[in-house]
Design an enzyme around this catalytic site. Sequence first.
Site, mmCIF file in Angstrom:
data_model
loop_
_atom_site.group_PDB
_atom_site.id
_atom_site.type_symbol
_atom_site.label_atom_id
_atom_site.label_comp_id
_atom_site.label_asym_id
_atom_site.label_seq_id
_atom_site.Cartn_x
_atom_site.Cartn_y
_atom_site.Cartn_z
ATOM 1 N N ARG A 62 39.135 -106.592 -17.678
ATOM 2 C CA ARG A 62 38.865 -106.714 -16.247
ATOM 3 C C ARG A 62 39.670 -107.866 -15.651
ATOM 4 O O ARG A 62 40.156 -107.779 -14.523
ATOM 5 C CB ARG A 62 37.362 -106.923 -16.010
ATOM 6 C CG ARG A 62 36.547 -105.710 -16.396
ATOM 7 C CD ARG A 62 35.078 -106.020 -16.283
ATOM 8 N NE ARG A 62 34.649 -106.202 -14.919
ATOM 9 C CZ ARG A 62 34.114 -105.251 -14.166
ATOM 10 N NH1 ARG A 62 33.929 -104.053 -14.665
ATOM 11 N NH2 ARG A 62 33.749 -105.497 -12.938
ATOM 12 N N GLU A 63 39.822 -108.942 -16.411
ATOM 13 C CA GLU A 63 40.608 -110.060 -15.889
ATOM 14 C C GLU A 63 42.079 -109.644 -15.746
ATOM 15 O O GLU A 63 42.754 -110.033 -14.792
ATOM 16 C CB GLU A 63 40.479 -111.278 -16.808
ATOM 17 C CG GLU A 63 40.897 -112.551 -16.097
ATOM 18 C CD GLU A 63 41.063 -113.731 -17.023
ATOM 19 O OE1 GLU A 63 41.148 -113.546 -18.246
ATOM 20 O OE2 GLU A 63 41.140 -114.858 -16.484
ATOM 21 N N ARG A 64 42.573 -108.840 -16.703
ATOM 22 C CA ARG A 64 43.961 -108.372 -16.611
ATOM 23 C C ARG A 64 44.137 -107.467 -15.390
ATOM 24 O O ARG A 64 45.132 -107.550 -14.688
ATOM 25 C CB ARG A 64 44.333 -107.597 -17.871
ATOM 26 C CG ARG A 64 44.981 -108.463 -18.889
ATOM 27 C CD ARG A 64 45.188 -107.739 -20.188
ATOM 28 N NE ARG A 64 44.777 -108.637 -21.250
ATOM 29 C CZ ARG A 64 44.596 -108.301 -22.507
ATOM 30 N NH1 ARG A 64 44.791 -107.064 -22.891
ATOM 31 N NH2 ARG A 64 44.227 -109.194 -23.385
#
Length: 397
Positions: free
Chosen positions: A254-256
């Site tokens: 999700r951060e990517r």
Amino acid sequence: MRPVTDSLGAQADPVSDTPERAELRAELRRLIAATSPADQVLRLDEKEQFDDELFERLRQLGVHAVGGHPDHGGLGDIRDQIAVIEELAAGPTSMAVYMVVHYMITHILSTNGSPEQRAEWLDRLHTGGAKMSFALSEPAGGTDIARVMRTTARRDGDDWLLSGQKTWISGALRADALVVLARTSAGEAAAVDGVTMFLVPAGSPGLQVRELATVAVHGLDTCEVFFDDVRVPGSAVIGTVGSGFRQVVATLNRERVNAAAGAIGAATGALDAAVEYAREREAFGSTLGSFQAVQHRLVDGALAIEAARSLLARAAAVEAAGGRADLLSSMAKIAASEAAVKVTQDGMEILGGAGFSREFPMQRWFRDVRLWVFAPLANDMVRNYLGERLLGLPRSF
Ligand SMILES: Cc1cc2nc3c(=O)[nH]c(=O)nc-3n(C[C@H](O)[C@H](O)[C@H](O)COP(=O)(O)OP(=O)(O)OC[C@H]3O[C@@H](n4cnc5c(N)ncnc54)[C@H](O)[C@@H]3O)c2cc1C
């Protein structure tokens, strides 16, 4: 069915944007134009200042709750987070970086936080009433962090004592609390499994924050954080003792995805500015935009952005459906960050001397987008991962 228009270049996804999401984008665009126009972003970048007024307006709009836990006022999913981050990155990029960190933290607390931690922090985070930082990277290295982590937490009765140093921590100067990863068991075998995640309130005795001088993302402080026997209760553990690193890795897709959204947003802002400049700047009895060499560069930039955006939409659709887009999110992050570097590099050339001026925004995008090449994870390392997981080649690291 809603008619789908093939309108590229705009900060919009004509396929996956619902009417609600399109309205969210439109609201954000209005808010940013009113509160954080380009000259204001440049002024704050020069002063290296956080935009409190923009933060307050975003808070009122409710963007901090986007994609959050529904029991704590969360609304929408990761595709809405992408919309928020893209819109911000196209203008006040530093606030987009803030939101990437914010959405990562709310996800970590939603999935791993105790009921007490969620009750204490999630409502406040979702209303923008509290800020948190995420402290993983250390001076000995961010890419190989599981092996080189030197920050430790040792038990003292029911409490834990944290000692060590983190670096490059976004927003730590203003954070009300930090999510900190610390080693809780020693030894090579414990490299991944001997790490625990803690919630550490700002102002804890023994905790010190020092701002670092950086070349970009000037609207958000980047800090070193020092821990000298910082005492936290047993209830400060987030999730399970010894599983902190694995818990974080589970949120990295999700951060990517969100980092890719940041790079795409900034690239789109920079491309729009370059096209506008090329339309107006006169040379050889015509405009820069009439020269094929310039047009081709701008078209290649638009192509790189749209290719990255397509990967991002696929990754986000998998994540929004409850799946894990390990490969697609990795590819989207590489494609988006490299598109952003290309577009801003070409933008600097197309603007010529004006690109070198601090009164034009191109140089800010040119500097800001470098972040996403190596953060949250270096593209070289993401390629290592894809070599192994996508192509089945031997692990190269
Ligand atoms: C503005 C900013 C904000 C940040 N915010 C945060 C934050 O909020 N929280 C946080 O925890 N961290 C944060 N970071 C840290 C960031 O995540 C790290 O910088 C990143 O993970 C890279 O780590 P490093 O800088 O130690 O580089 P290193 O690990 O030293 O790597 C340097 C380079 O070496 C190459 N490399 C390394 N290993 C390999 C390999 N196995 N194969 C091929 N190439 C390799 C890559 O090209 C890489 O870019 C931030 C950094 C910056 C600059």
